[in-house]
Write an enzyme that holds these catalytic residues in place. Structure first.
Site, PDB file in Angstrom:
ATOM      1  N   THR A  44      -6.306   2.928  -7.616  1.00 50.83           N
ATOM      2  CA  THR A  44      -7.112   4.151  -7.544  1.00 50.83           C
ATOM      3  C   THR A  44      -6.305   5.194  -6.790  1.00 50.83           C
ATOM      4  O   THR A  44      -5.305   4.894  -6.137  1.00 50.83           O
ATOM      5  CB  THR A  44      -8.447   3.922  -6.811  1.00 50.83           C
ATOM      6  OG1 THR A  44      -8.174   3.695  -5.413  1.00 50.83           O
ATOM      7  CG2 THR A  44      -9.195   2.739  -7.380  1.00 50.83           C
ATOM      8  N   ILE A 108      -6.750   1.255  -2.450  1.00 46.58           N
ATOM      9  CA  ILE A 108      -7.496   2.425  -1.982  1.00 46.58           C
ATOM     10  C   ILE A 108      -6.556   3.240  -1.116  1.00 46.58           C
ATOM     11  O   ILE A 108      -5.785   2.691  -0.322  1.00 46.58           O
ATOM     12  CB  ILE A 108      -8.766   2.014  -1.198  1.00 46.58           C
ATOM     13  CG1 ILE A 108      -9.637   3.233  -0.918  1.00 46.58           C
ATOM     14  CG2 ILE A 108      -8.419   1.288   0.093  1.00 46.58           C
ATOM     15  CD1 ILE A 108     -11.024   2.888  -0.388  1.00 46.58           C
ATOM     16  N   VAL A 139      -3.788  -1.078   0.757  1.00 44.96           N
ATOM     17  CA  VAL A 139      -3.996   0.273   1.257  1.00 44.96           C
ATOM     18  C   VAL A 139      -2.810   1.125   0.821  1.00 44.96           C
ATOM     19  O   VAL A 139      -1.655   0.776   1.087  1.00 44.96           O
ATOM     20  CB  VAL A 139      -4.137   0.297   2.789  1.00 44.96           C
ATOM     21  CG1 VAL A 139      -4.312   1.730   3.275  1.00 44.96           C
ATOM     22  CG2 VAL A 139      -5.321  -0.556   3.231  1.00 44.96           C
ATOM     23  N   LYS A 140      -3.100   2.234   0.152  1.00 48.46           N
ATOM     24  CA  LYS A 140      -2.040   3.097  -0.362  1.00 48.46           C
ATOM     25  C   LYS A 140      -1.620   4.121   0.697  1.00 48.46           C
ATOM     26  O   LYS A 140      -2.446   4.834   1.257  1.00 48.46           O
ATOM     27  CB  LYS A 140      -2.495   3.831  -1.629  1.00 48.46           C
ATOM     28  CG  LYS A 140      -2.705   2.915  -2.807  1.00 48.46           C
ATOM     29  CD  LYS A 140      -3.153   3.667  -4.045  1.00 48.46           C
ATOM     30  CE  LYS A 140      -2.008   4.356  -4.739  1.00 48.46           C
ATOM     31  NZ  LYS A 140      -2.425   4.905  -6.068  1.00 48.46           N
ATOM     32  N   ILE A 141      -0.307   4.167   0.934  1.00 46.97           N
ATOM     33  CA  ILE A 141       0.276   5.114   1.880  1.00 46.97           C
ATOM     34  C   ILE A 141       1.410   5.844   1.165  1.00 46.97           C
ATOM     35  O   ILE A 141       2.273   5.199   0.568  1.00 46.97           O
ATOM     36  CB  ILE A 141       0.820   4.394   3.128  1.00 46.97           C
ATOM     37  CG1 ILE A 141      -0.324   3.692   3.876  1.00 46.97           C
ATOM     38  CG2 ILE A 141       1.536   5.365   4.054  1.00 46.97           C
ATOM     39  CD1 ILE A 141       0.140   2.868   5.065  1.00 46.97           C
TER      40      ILE A 141
END
Length: 367
Positions: A44, A108, A139-141
């Site tokens: 996402t 996310i 977790v998207k960074i």
């Protein structure tokens, strides 16, 4: 319709869907894609959630409940998006277990407005990890200058990370370094590395869009012949850099301690130029140990007429270097292109996110 996707999966490419919405979850659409389309993960981003939350009334009842409970605007958006991600994680839990943690993943992203803030990015990564509370979360960074130390710190904390917005080989090598440093710190702190996973998302089609525009401005025959080639070349050279790291003693020590490889992920795989084959960014990046995250349109296009012709990445590195050398030789400044793409990439997530907040603000007022 699934045989071609099976061939892609058998070739070692994990197929992840680049989309999520409550309608997709509640209608059974995502479950069918898992069962029938070989989908083994979901990604996402702020644009995806902005579209999902601003359309239809799938979120209306929960929105009213949250308003009645006194939730703030930010709390409403975070709750709605994290609930969808948690539900998708549960749907993919079996895939997560059967793949040893590599697939069955759902991503996310941290607030895109934090792309240039290290400490707040790390803080929110921890919050999202705790809020969703599922082992198969990523977790998207973003791979900005501020994002790199945030990646290291988040990995060191034992949180699995999807590094996003990678456009150049140089930035990709910095991401590999940030990931390795995070694993080393986690190991030094006594953390179990076996549960820490990561992917590095190399954006593909956006590179061709930017480079092709400059090639068209140059206007020579030599420049025109190079259209649609730069993005694949960059991705292939990123994979070469990955292979080089996997051969180092540094990685082998971490692997012996239980660490998992950070798989390359091909993102932005829908073609933007209608003159290009709509499956080119899938077909030309087939190699074992990678992820291709596709919007539904691209996934269905591949299911209909995509072709797998063996490994199309390994052994292509000299050709890829020659392609990028040729692009620069005709007058395209690739360093400038990559800088532009990163800045635009961050903004392309901020703009819809801020639009989403405004939409949610209006819906709260009306609820």
């Amino acid at each position: 319709m699934s045989e071609r996707l099976k061939q892609l999966s058998d070739a070692g490419v994990s197929i992840w869907l680049d989309d999520l919405s409550r309608d997709r979850l509640r209608s059974g659409n995502l479950q069918r894609m898992i069962e029938e389309r070989h989908v083994v993960g979901v990604t996402t981003n702020p644009s995806i959630f902005a579209k999902a939350l601003s359309q239809g009334d799938d979120y209306s009842a929960q929105l009213r409940e949250l308003k009645a409970g006194g939730a703030s605007l930010q709390e409403v958006v975070t709750t709605l998006t994290s609930d969808d991600v948690r539900e998708a994680c549960d749907l993919l839990a079996g895939t997560y277990r059967s793949s040893g943690g590599f697939d069955g993943r759902v991503s996310i992203e941290v607030d895109p407005r934090l792309a240039h803030e290290t400490d707040t990015t790390v803080d929110q990564a921890r919050q999202l990890h705790a809020l969703v509370d599922r082992e198969n979360l990523l977790v998207k960074i973003p791979a900005t200058d501020a994002g790199l130390p945030a990646i290291t710190q988040t990995i060191a904390a034992g949180i699995s990370v999807n590094v996003t917005l990678i456009f150049s080989v140089e930035r990709y090598t910095q991401v590999l370094e940030a990931w390795l440093a995070g694993l080393e710190q986690a190991h030094a702190d006594g953390r179990d590395l076996t549960g820490v996973h990561s992917v590095a998302s190399v954006f593909v089609s956006r590179t061709d869009t930017a480079v092709d525009t400059r090639l068209e401005e140059i206007g020579t025959e030599a420049a025109s012949e190079l259209r649609g080639q730069a993005a694949i070349a960059v991705a292939r050279l990123c994979f070469e850099a990955y292979e080089q790291v996997m051969a180092t003693e540094r990685w082998k020590r971490l692997e012996a301690a239980g660490a998992n490889p950070q798989r390359p992920l091909w993102a932005s795989t829908s073609t933007k130029d209608p003159s290009y084959r709509d499956t080119m960014y899938v077909e030309q990046l087939v190699t074992r140990g990678t992820v291709n995250t596709m919007p539904e349109e691209t996934l269905l296009a591949f299911a209909d007429h995509g072709e797998v012709h063996g490994d199309t990445v390994r052994g292509t590195y000299d050709e890829a270097r020659n392609t990028l050398d040729a692009v620069e030789a005709v007058g395209v400044n690739l360093v400038d292109v990559f800088r532009q793409l990163e800045a635009e990439g961050v903004q392309k997530f901020i703009t819809p996110w801020e639009g989403l907040l405004e939409t949610m603000k209006e819906q709260l007022a009306q609820a």
